[in-house]
Scaffold this active site. Structure first.
Site: not given
Lengths: 196, 252
Positions: B114, B153, B163, B166, B168
């Site tokens: 991110y 990640y 994780r 995905h 959000h």
């Protein structure tokens, strides 16, 4: 989407599950003046602020709050313009990510009551890393006679009512802390049809 | 740090005690360690929505630029990764489309990083990808985002925790009570059973509703792959009457 065979009404669908907002929403959801429902300095402007705390009483540095409110005369605005505020339109909605000390602050006006006999409040939604689904609560205005007869407040144990009433600070601002867990845990709400 | 086996064992134990009526995540779900001090210990208080809670905020074309729905449009060049389009509809609990409402998305880049300053994952940033998008739903509740597929990640919940990939999603309905934030997952990810955030949704059927499906009709020749994911918000109250025979208890 799977058919919902077990419900008597075929039109009723099962709501999609919520998930945590996670730690990395900071570059996506907060936006310029999101927390300023009115420009600072506006006549009648008030600050609604507080700290989000966890079960150990430690500030939560990665929470986000949204508020939805009526204007001072109790009208609920349904107008666009929240994401690009031009300072002239009151949209009655705002968003604020907490600072590293878990603190948030909105600049807004005090809401009027929307229904006869109910006390005026800010509707509040809380999101955080570690919080698997959003939480709903209310921040009522302090010092209102109508707090006594309010439908929601009168249904709560007396010692928990105070968690939903903001306090008036010496500078005139409204303070509303959110305690996710533990002593003084804020009352959080489930509405009909929310499932579980 | 706990092992994956320990976390998975905890997850299994909680799932064994769950029931089919659970459609939302447990707030108290210890395998997701960050939830331990951040879940309410008292039951949610059942309340009837009033006044302002019955009216969602309104967003419009002054708020959202249509170009914000294409996350691959970046100054200076295109992001690295598998180009995809994610489409679907936002419906309320009665199957009605949620029209003209705001949908916000955010995600990691193709390497699982991110741009958020607190993301310390040792993977490259992409100078041509911010991973942020917005759109307004159409009259049929439809939304569409063009983006790249995010990578999985690592995180520090437990030893060797990853994780699943995905995106959000942040959603509004026509009522404030319908506000929700969730995550969309990609079909067939082997990380699903290992992930305590997804597994906080205790029922397989409810977890399945968080997974998009591949849709070849959305894919474009020599350009991108298509995914479809519909989102159902909770039911509204404005025109809803509580069933008098108790048949609606499961929705209460």
């Amino acid at each position: 989407m799977e058919p919902v065979m077990s419900t008597p009404d075929p039109q009723q669908l099962v709501p999609t599950a919520g998930q945590t907002i996670g730690p990395f929403y900071g570059f996506a959801l907060p936006y310029e003046r999101g927390h300023e429902l009115v420009p600072p300095g506006t006549p009648g402007a008030v600050r609604l602020h507080g700290t989000v705390l966890d079960g150990a009483g430690v500030p939560v540095p990665d929470a986000m709050l949204e508020i939805r409110q009526a204007d001072p005369s109790g009208n609920v605005p349904a107008v666009e313009g929240s994401l690009r505020r031009d300072g002239t339109v009151f949209t009655g909605w705002g968003r604020c990510a907490v600072d590293p000390g878990g603190r948030y602050s909105f600049t807004t006006v005090e809401p009027g009551a929307t229904d006869e006999g109910s006390a005026p409040f800010f509707a509040v939604t809380v999101f955080a890393r570690g919080l698997l689904n959003r939480l709903f609560t209310r921040a009522y205005l302090p010092g209102e006679e109508r707090l006594e007869g309010d439908r929601l407040l009168s249904g709560l144990e007396p010692e928990r009512r105070g968690t939903l009433v903001a306090s008036r600070e010496d500078d005139g601002s409204l303070r509303f802390d959110v305690r996710l867990q533990g002593e003084g845990e804020t009352v959080f709400l489930a509405f009909p049809r929310h499932g579980r | 740090m706990d092992t994956q086996a320990a976390i998975s064992g905890e997850i299994d134990g909680i799932h064994r005690d769950s029931d089919v009526e659970e459609t939302q995540p447990r707030l108290d779900f210890a395998p997701y360690r960050s939830s331990v001090l951040r879940h309410p210990t008292k039951d949610l208080h059942h309340a009837d929505p009033e006044g302002v809670e019955l009216v969602a905020p309104v967003f419009g074309h002054s708020d959202v630029d249509p170009l914000e729905a294409d996350l691959t449009l970046q100054p200076g060049g295109e992001p690295i990764g598998e180009r995809i389009r994610v489409v679907g509809r936002v419906l309320d609990g009665d199957g009605r489309p949620v029209r003209g409402q705001l949908v916000e998305v955010w995600q990691a880049n193709a390497a699982g990083r991110y741009i958020h300053k607190r993301d310390q994952h040792h993977a490259p940033l992409d100078p041509h990808f911010t991973g942020v998008g917005r759109c307004l739903t159409g009259d049929d509740g439809s939304y569409s985002f063009t983006t790249i597929k995010p990578g999985p990640y690592p995180w520090r919940n437990h030893e060797n925790a990853w994780r699943p990939a995905h995106i959000h999603f942040s959603l509004f309905g026509s009522e404030f009570t319908q506000r929700m934030v969730t995550q969309m997952y990609f079909p067939g990810d082997p990380l699903f059973p290992l992930d305590p955030i997804l597994q906080a949704v205790t029922q397989q059927s409810a977890r399945d509703r968080l997974v998009a499906r591949y849709d070849h009709e959305v894919s474009e020749h020599e350009w991108l792959l298509g995914l479809r994911w519909d989102i159902v918000l909770t039911g509204t109250h404005a025109t809803w009457m509580e069933p008098s025979d108790g048949a609606g208890d499961e929705h209460a």
